[in-house]
Design a protein around this motif. Structure first.
Motif, short mmCIF file in Angstrom:
data_model
loop_
_atom_site.label_atom_id
_atom_site.label_comp_id
_atom_site.label_asym_id
_atom_site.label_seq_id
_atom_site.Cartn_x
_atom_site.Cartn_y
_atom_site.Cartn_z
N SER A 90 0.84 -1.20 0.00
CA SER A 90 0.00 0.00 0.00
C SER A 90 0.87 1.26 0.00
CB SER A 90 -0.89 0.02 1.23
OG SER A 90 -0.11 0.22 2.37
N SER A 91 0.24 2.38 -0.44
CA SER A 91 1.00 3.63 -0.52
C SER A 91 1.44 4.09 0.87
CB SER A 91 0.16 4.71 -1.19
OG SER A 91 -1.05 4.87 -0.51
N VAL A 145 8.27 16.32 4.94
CA VAL A 145 7.98 17.34 3.91
C VAL A 145 8.75 17.00 2.63
CG1 VAL A 145 8.29 19.77 3.31
CG2 VAL A 145 7.48 19.15 5.57
N GLY A 146 10.00 16.59 2.80
CA GLY A 146 10.83 16.26 1.64
C GLY A 146 10.22 15.14 0.81
N LEU A 147 9.75 14.11 1.50
CA LEU A 147 9.19 12.96 0.79
C LEU A 147 7.91 13.35 0.03
CD1 LEU A 147 10.16 10.13 0.55
CD2 LEU A 147 8.71 9.46 2.45
N ILE A 148 7.08 14.17 0.67
CA ILE A 148 5.84 14.61 0.01
C ILE A 148 6.18 15.39 -1.26
CG2 ILE A 148 3.74 16.01 0.21
CD1 ILE A 148 3.93 15.58 3.27
N GLY A 216 -0.82 8.52 -1.13
CA GLY A 216 -1.52 7.64 -2.08
C GLY A 216 -2.06 8.41 -3.26
N ALA A 217 -2.69 9.58 -2.96
CA ALA A 217 -3.27 10.40 -4.02
C ALA A 217 -2.18 10.92 -4.96
CB ALA A 217 -4.02 11.57 -3.41
N LYS B 144 -4.08 17.98 -9.83
CA LYS B 144 -4.11 17.29 -8.55
C LYS B 144 -2.89 17.65 -7.71
CE LYS B 144 -5.40 12.65 -7.40
NZ LYS B 144 -5.19 11.27 -7.81
N ARG B 145 -1.72 17.64 -8.34
CA ARG B 145 -0.50 17.93 -7.59
C ARG B 145 -0.47 19.37 -7.11
NH1 ARG B 145 4.15 14.23 -10.26
NH2 ARG B 145 3.01 12.35 -9.84
N SER B 146 -0.89 20.31 -7.97
CA SER B 146 -0.85 21.70 -7.51
C SER B 146 -1.88 21.92 -6.41
CB SER B 146 -1.04 22.71 -8.64
OG SER B 146 -1.32 22.11 -9.83
#
Lengths: 221, 263
Positions: A90-91, A145-148, A216-217, B144-146
């Motif tokens: 899973s994400s 934050v970096g990973l996102i 996930g999104a 979506k990303r923005s």
């Protein structure tokens, strides 16, 4: 989920062990940054000792950017991410696993960097507990934050060069709070009730939640 | 009413209100007791800052509406983008007008005060957002990303504000929110300031509508270009397959003749 996360983390650490990018490139880079601070500030040791917390966190943030960009690039290359999804991971597990590996790498970097700062800038820590806890919390904030953002902008080369521009403003509170925690720990006027620790904790919790809920999104498209 | 008509009406209204604000602010209102003519800049600075915050509020709201599946529509993405772009312009204006005021009032162009620092971080945050929008990906992916990036920025702003607030504070407290009871600002000065807020909000609405129309047109052109490209490729493939078919039939004729020769 936990075993999946650990598997992802081990995979990332194995990639690091084999490629040694962190050891051969990022670590020397962060040490060079610290040395350059010394040169640019004319090696006045008293000034350096006072501003050592700020220099440490700037060096760590810059070095982490390298690791952040790399961790998501690895997944995009050769469709590795699709492979992980095909395995039924899973994400959320991917996020936690990658975060664990990233944090561990940054921690190693920080330990060596702390030694460098202590030796080069004649820093003496009064409150070790405050240093340890603030460093862990700040690193969780930076890693999350970096990973996102690494995953938001990892599609192509252009996107990757954007990561610093996107991540650094978001990390402003971390830099401010971590630097102040360290200054308090150096001056021995801060304990575990330091208000800056609260800010670091809030930041880490907020962005961990954002990361787990949005990763996930971000990845699914 | 059609969009261009609304836009034109709002454009005219904003132009008139800005002109009236300029006349009132520069010529009609008296100079301030303490700050003299310097206070005239304050008919511009707080309204511009308000518009910047309003713009980011709209961007966050539109981004949230895009991410929420029942209301998902490219329109929200286009509104978010337009508002953020205008917001960046107004944030830059806020910093510039603040600096111009700060130099004579505080003696420095810039100071590491909580609000100044937050506004500067806000500017780079949304410059990053606009840069992220320029990354070449599909429209849906970009939207979506923005939207996620805009919401993260929105979550981060209060934390940034709180951190720099603890860090240092020099900027004066809010005076406009308590306009009715505050004795420091009254009469024609208060009305001019209020008009300033209305004028710049109208300018914002006009700019966002205009930018939104441009974005819609850009997207339409992009879609047209893609369909034109597809058509071109299809034609190319069509002519290529004709050519191949021709070559094949030639070849068949030739082999047919040669085989008849052998026979």
């Amino acid at each position: 989920m936990i075993s999946e996360s650990i598997a992802v983390a081990i995979k990332d650490l194995r990639v690091e062990r084999r490629s040694k990018v962190g050891l051969n490139q990022v670590l020397p880079f962060s040490l060079v940054v610290v040395l350059l601070f010394g040169f640019s500030l004319n090696t006045q040791s008293r000034v350096l000792t006072t501003i050592a917390p700020g220099l440490f966190w700037v060096a760590i943030t810059f070095s982490s950017l390298y690791l952040i960009s790399r961790t998501m690039r690895l997944e995009r290359e050769n469709g590795a991410l699709d492979g992980l999804f095909l395995l039924g991971i899973s994400s959320v597990s991917i996020f936690i696993g990658k975060l664990l590996a990233l944090l561990l790498t940054i921690f190693v970097l920080e330990v060596i960097q702390i030694a460098a700062v202590v030796i080069l800038f004649s820093v003496h820590f009064e409150s070790i507990a405050l240093i340890c806890i603030s460093t862990i919390l700040a690193t969780v904030g930076i890693g999350t934050v970096g990973l996102i953002y690494g995953s938001l902008a990892s599609d192509d080369r252009l996107g990757e060069s954007l990561v610093p521009l996107l991540v650094l403003p978001i990390l402003a509170p971390i830099i401010i709070a971590a630097t102040n925690c360290w200054s308090d720990a150096l001056g021995n006027h801060g304990g575990l009730g330091d208000p800056w620790l609260v800010l670091l904790t809030v930041f880490a919790i907020v962005f961990l939640t954002v990361g787990v809920s949005s990763f996930g999104a971000i990845l699914e498209d | 009413m059609r969009m261009p008509v609304v836009r034109t009406i709002i454009g005219v209204l904003s132009l008139v209100s800005v002109i009236v604000t300029v006349i009132l602010g520069l010529f009609i209102t008296p100079p301030d007791v303490v700050q003299g003519n310097l206070a005239r800049l304050l008919y511009v600075h707080p309204p511009v800052a308000w518009v910047a915050y309003l713009a980011y509020g709209v961007t966050s709201l539109a981004s949230g509406l895009y991410l929420w599946k029942p209301t998902r529509s490219m329109r929200w993405d286009q509104i978010a983008a337009s508002s953020a772009e205008v917001g960046v312009v107004f944030t830059a204006l806020t910093l510039v007008t603040g600096s111009i005021w700060g130099r004579p009032a505080w003696g420095v162009w810039w100071t590491w005060d909580a609000r100044l620092t937050t506004t500067a971080i806000l500017l780079v945050l949304y410059l990053g957002y606009l840069a992220l929008r320029r990354v070449q990906v599909s429209r849906e992916k970009r939207a979506k990303r923005s939207a996620i990036a805009a919401l993260i920025a929105f979550i981060d702003v209060p934390i940034v504000h709180e951190s720099v607030n603890w860090w240092r504070t020099l900027h004066q407290g809010a005076t406009v929110a308590s306009i009715g009871t505050n004795s420091k600002i009254h009469g024609i000065m208060a009305w001019t300031l209020l008009l300033g807020f209305i004028a710049f909000t109208l300018v914002y609405v006009w700019m966002v509508i205009l930018r939104y129309e441009v974005t819609v047109t850009e997207d339409a052109i992009e879609a047209l270009n893609i369909s034109a490209w597809t058509l071109e490729r299809e034609n190319e493939i069509g002519s290529l397959s004709d050519e191949i078919a021709g070559l094949l039939s030639d070849n068949k004729d030739r082999t047919g003749t040669s085989s008849s020769k052998v026979r």
